[in-house]
Design an enzyme around this catalytic site. Sequence first.
Site, short mmCIF file in Angstrom:
data_model
loop_
_atom_site.label_atom_id
_atom_site.label_comp_id
_atom_site.label_asym_id
_atom_site.label_seq_id
_atom_site.Cartn_x
_atom_site.Cartn_y
_atom_site.Cartn_z
N HIS A 38 0.84 -1.20 0.00
CA HIS A 38 0.00 0.00 0.00
C HIS A 38 0.87 1.25 0.00
O HIS A 38 1.27 1.73 1.06
CB HIS A 38 -0.90 -0.01 1.24
CG HIS A 38 -1.73 -1.25 1.33
ND1 HIS A 38 -1.22 -2.46 1.77
CD2 HIS A 38 -3.03 -1.49 1.03
CE1 HIS A 38 -2.18 -3.37 1.74
NE2 HIS A 38 -3.28 -2.81 1.30
N PRO A 140 -6.37 -5.41 10.99
CA PRO A 140 -7.82 -5.47 11.05
C PRO A 140 -8.30 -4.08 11.49
O PRO A 140 -8.03 -3.65 12.61
CB PRO A 140 -8.09 -6.53 12.12
CG PRO A 140 -6.81 -7.32 12.24
CD PRO A 140 -5.73 -6.31 11.96
N ASN A 210 -8.73 11.27 3.90
CA ASN A 210 -8.36 11.36 2.49
C ASN A 210 -9.51 11.04 1.54
O ASN A 210 -9.32 11.03 0.31
CB ASN A 210 -7.14 10.47 2.18
CG ASN A 210 -7.44 8.99 2.40
OD1 ASN A 210 -8.58 8.59 2.59
ND2 ASN A 210 -6.39 8.18 2.36
N ILE A 212 -10.78 8.46 0.63
CA ILE A 212 -10.59 7.30 -0.25
C ILE A 212 -10.53 6.02 0.57
O ILE A 212 -9.88 5.97 1.61
CB ILE A 212 -9.27 7.44 -1.06
CG1 ILE A 212 -9.38 8.55 -2.11
CG2 ILE A 212 -8.87 6.12 -1.73
CD1 ILE A 212 -10.31 8.25 -3.28
N HIS A 286 -4.20 3.21 -3.16
CA HIS A 286 -4.32 2.55 -1.85
C HIS A 286 -3.53 1.25 -1.79
O HIS A 286 -2.71 1.08 -0.89
CB HIS A 286 -5.80 2.28 -1.53
CG HIS A 286 -5.99 1.27 -0.44
ND1 HIS A 286 -6.04 1.63 0.89
CD2 HIS A 286 -6.11 -0.08 -0.47
CE1 HIS A 286 -6.18 0.53 1.62
NE2 HIS A 286 -6.23 -0.52 0.82
N SER A 409 -23.71 -10.31 37.03
CA SER A 409 -24.00 -11.66 36.53
C SER A 409 -22.73 -12.48 36.37
O SER A 409 -22.72 -13.68 36.62
CB SER A 409 -24.68 -11.59 35.16
OG SER A 409 -25.97 -11.06 35.29
N GLU A 438 -18.44 -5.09 24.08
CA GLU A 438 -17.58 -6.26 24.24
C GLU A 438 -16.34 -6.19 23.36
O GLU A 438 -15.25 -6.61 23.76
CB GLU A 438 -18.37 -7.54 23.91
CG GLU A 438 -19.52 -7.85 24.85
CD GLU A 438 -20.79 -7.06 24.53
OE1 GLU A 438 -20.81 -6.36 23.50
OE2 GLU A 438 -21.75 -7.14 25.31
N PHE A 463 -21.58 -13.88 24.02
CA PHE A 463 -21.15 -12.62 23.43
C PHE A 463 -19.64 -12.55 23.19
O PHE A 463 -19.11 -11.51 22.81
CB PHE A 463 -21.65 -11.43 24.27
CG PHE A 463 -23.15 -11.43 24.42
CD1 PHE A 463 -23.97 -11.60 23.31
CD2 PHE A 463 -23.74 -11.30 25.67
CE1 PHE A 463 -25.36 -11.64 23.44
CE2 PHE A 463 -25.13 -11.33 25.81
CZ PHE A 463 -25.94 -11.50 24.70
N HIS A 487 -22.03 -18.17 31.98
CA HIS A 487 -23.22 -18.62 31.27
C HIS A 487 -22.76 -19.42 30.05
O HIS A 487 -23.02 -19.07 28.92
CB HIS A 487 -24.13 -17.45 30.89
CG HIS A 487 -24.62 -16.67 32.09
ND1 HIS A 487 -23.77 -16.09 33.00
CD2 HIS A 487 -25.87 -16.41 32.52
CE1 HIS A 487 -24.48 -15.49 33.95
NE2 HIS A 487 -25.75 -15.68 33.69
N ASP A 495 -33.59 -18.05 28.93
CA ASP A 495 -33.21 -16.99 27.98
C ASP A 495 -33.23 -17.48 26.53
O ASP A 495 -33.31 -16.69 25.60
CB ASP A 495 -31.83 -16.43 28.32
CG ASP A 495 -31.91 -15.35 29.40
OD1 ASP A 495 -32.99 -14.75 29.54
OD2 ASP A 495 -30.90 -15.12 30.09
N HIS A 499 -29.17 -16.86 23.77
CA HIS A 499 -28.25 -16.70 24.89
C HIS A 499 -27.48 -17.98 25.22
O HIS A 499 -26.74 -18.01 26.17
CB HIS A 499 -29.00 -16.21 26.13
CG HIS A 499 -29.28 -14.74 26.10
ND1 HIS A 499 -29.96 -14.15 25.06
CD2 HIS A 499 -28.95 -13.74 26.96
CE1 HIS A 499 -30.04 -12.84 25.29
NE2 HIS A 499 -29.43 -12.57 26.43
C1 TPP Z 1 -11.71 -5.18 9.56
C2 TPP Z 1 -11.13 -5.01 8.18
N1 TPP Z 1 -11.95 -5.03 7.13
C3 TPP Z 1 -11.44 -4.90 5.89
C4 TPP Z 1 -10.10 -4.76 5.69
C5 TPP Z 1 -9.54 -4.68 4.28
N2 TPP Z 1 -9.07 -3.30 4.03
C6 TPP Z 1 -7.79 -2.96 4.18
S1 TPP Z 1 -7.52 -1.34 3.91
C7 TPP Z 1 -9.14 -1.08 3.51
C8 TPP Z 1 -9.62 0.28 3.11
C9 TPP Z 1 -9.21 1.24 4.14
O1 TPP Z 1 -9.54 2.52 3.80
P1 TPP Z 1 -8.88 3.69 4.62
O2 TPP Z 1 -8.87 3.35 6.04
O3 TPP Z 1 -9.53 4.94 4.22
O4 TPP Z 1 -7.39 3.62 4.16
P2 TPP Z 1 -6.66 4.44 3.03
O5 TPP Z 1 -6.90 3.73 1.75
O6 TPP Z 1 -7.21 5.81 3.03
O7 TPP Z 1 -5.26 4.36 3.46
C10 TPP Z 1 -9.86 -2.26 3.64
C11 TPP Z 1 -11.31 -2.37 3.36
C12 TPP Z 1 -9.29 -4.74 6.83
N3 TPP Z 1 -7.97 -4.63 6.76
N4 TPP Z 1 -9.83 -4.84 8.06
MG MG Z 2 -9.05 6.65 3.41
#
Ligand code: TPP
Ligand code: MG
Length: 693
Positions: A38, A140, A210, A212, A286, A409, A438, A463, A487, A495, A499
Amino acid sequence: MSTTHVAEPVTDAQLDQLCINTIRTLSIDAVQQAKSGHPGTPMALAPLVYTLWNRVMRFDPQDAIWPNRDRFVLSNGHASMLLWSVLHLTGTRAVSADYEKLGQPSVTLDDIRRFRQLDSKAPGHPEYHWVSGVETTSGPLGQGVATSVGMAIAQKWLASRYNRPGFDIFDYDLYAVCGDGCLMEGVASEAASLAGHLGLDNLCWIYDNNHITIEGSTRLAFTEDVAARFLGYGWHVLRIGDANDIDRIVHALEVFRQTKGRPTFIILDSHIGYGSPHKQDTAEAHGEPLGDEEVRLTKRFYGWPEDARFLVPPGVYEHFAAGVGARGAATRRRWTELYDAYRARYPELANEIHLMQGRELPAKWDANLPTFPADPKGIAGRDASGRVLNALAQNIPWFLGGSADLGPSNRTTLTYEGAGDFQAESPSGKNLHFGIREHAMAATLNGLALSKLRAFGATFFIFSDYARPAIRLSAVMELPTIFVFTHDAMGDGEDGPTHQPVEHLASLRAIPGLVTLRPGDANEVVEAYRYVMQLRHAPAAIVLSRQPLPTLDRKKYASASGLARGAYVLGDAPGGEPEVIVIASGSEVSLAVEAHETLLADGIRSRVVSMPSWDIFEHQTQAYRESVLPRSVTARVAVEQASTLGWERYVGTSGRIIGMQTFGASAPLKELQRKFGFQPDRVVAAAREQLGR
Ligand SMILES: Cc1ncc(C[n+]2csc(CCOP(=O)(O)OP(=O)(O)O)c2C)c(N)n1
Ligand SMILES: [Mg+2]
């Protein structure tokens, strides 16, 4: 006109620019070489990251784990080249898993050349535990910022326990960079809400605005007023209209450091792929290499030699050394002097800090854990757990935690005198109130664990799904985070299926490195905590019953300390020569014991095995495993109020599994046990069937 060399910097501003463009071009070249990655976001955020590291952060590249360093979290982890560039250019040194300083560079230029390749210290996303200087694994989206909230809570707690007049041992700040993706994710909203509530003024998020994401413009799916949202959370919101304006970046960060009583959110307007004539401000910047020709054009725009690759021009290392290097060294030196005086004056507190930093436990940490006498009526797993937690929290000053609004609980509330609630005005409290969040709770626990606190978080087992991405990351990071899930099965009968966990044990057992434990009675609960507290590099999930479970008579049955081996023989056939083995976990252990007694009385040579943890059992020697589950005994029955998935491993293809194939139902527990076959006579029948008599 093409450039063959970079112009020698004369002014400070030119030096700044040179460093910024070094980060940009290293990022471009690494992605180009790897043919994946990237480039666009590092190109845009290089000025921010440069300014933050070289002008502001108190970080000593010689000691990446100095306890009072400012923390930097790259929540938009796909922009990892920012981190690899800056760790390389600052000469940050590596640290071992045992916290020894290794002397060698954390990230070499060669690692960057081998970006995203096997064993490179410049992997695709920031990985804690793999690259020194990475404060948390991210990628993530949303996790990094959410984790930073835990780090900020930790700083507040540490300051409140350990700082003394004239001794600000812990006064560090937390910086987290995030993008549109992070802010769309729910976990970031949960965490931001919590941070605003707690008034965490040591926390600064910088939002790369940005417009994007991968599919294109944020007009497609993200048009809310982000500033208004964070104002609503109670944050101080600032805006920098130009990501290239380092004076304004410095100023905004200064405003953050002056702001008291609330966290700071800086909106940074940037251009993804900045400098690329055809890709700037597009989604293509990107996640794909720019392409050879575009790389050339972009380097030309930066005034960079078009054919140079992985170039670090003269003066760049020196400029980082004179900036973050010198400031970090001086700050750490002053801190060390202060800390020496502190240690002389407050040896006990200093000893706590020492133990905590090495993830050790204090002496007598388990001295007064309860033991539970045999009792057919017994006690609920959650109640036994509450007693253990209260003992541990008193023995271990830096052990703390809370629940996602289910403390009463989960029985996780620390009720002893002085435990207190963690709030903005009472940061020494040990009861954390996560609210009904959570996912943010689990990410926060990771942040606490990364800050070397021992922390637990609780909710209903069902959960755990809401927290799973962060639980997984605790395992990826090898953090000793503790998840308390009560639980555990159909115990909350009325429940109903929404649950009642079914697939959750199988799902947690599938996470590599996560120790999943489902203790079978109160004494196993104690042993579960005894085991878990000694983990230094693995998270654990302790899965507990809502309803009372008989406390087994340990004079008659084997000691609960067998839990530490994952599975153990509770009761055996005469002479230790079983013909059938009944295996169970949690609430089904007493059921299995009852069936075992009936089988014995009927002259069937039965063995009953308590199996609180597959994971621990799998780590035992082959000889031990064979001693518990001898290959020669193929007649086997497993009983567990959960998905049967995976139990074939222990009962074999011909064995019987009494478990769940469907969701549960809304009814009193007794009726559910009857409906789904969790009754001693059903276990007895299954065992007999296995033996053909
Ligand atoms: C939870 C999660 N869902 C999807 C992705 C896949 N993913 C990586 S970057 C991205 C787009 C991110 O956009 P942004 O945060 O605006 O980053 P930019 O392109 O502006 O650097 C996605 C969907 C991920 N890494 N984590
Ligand atoms: Mg972005």
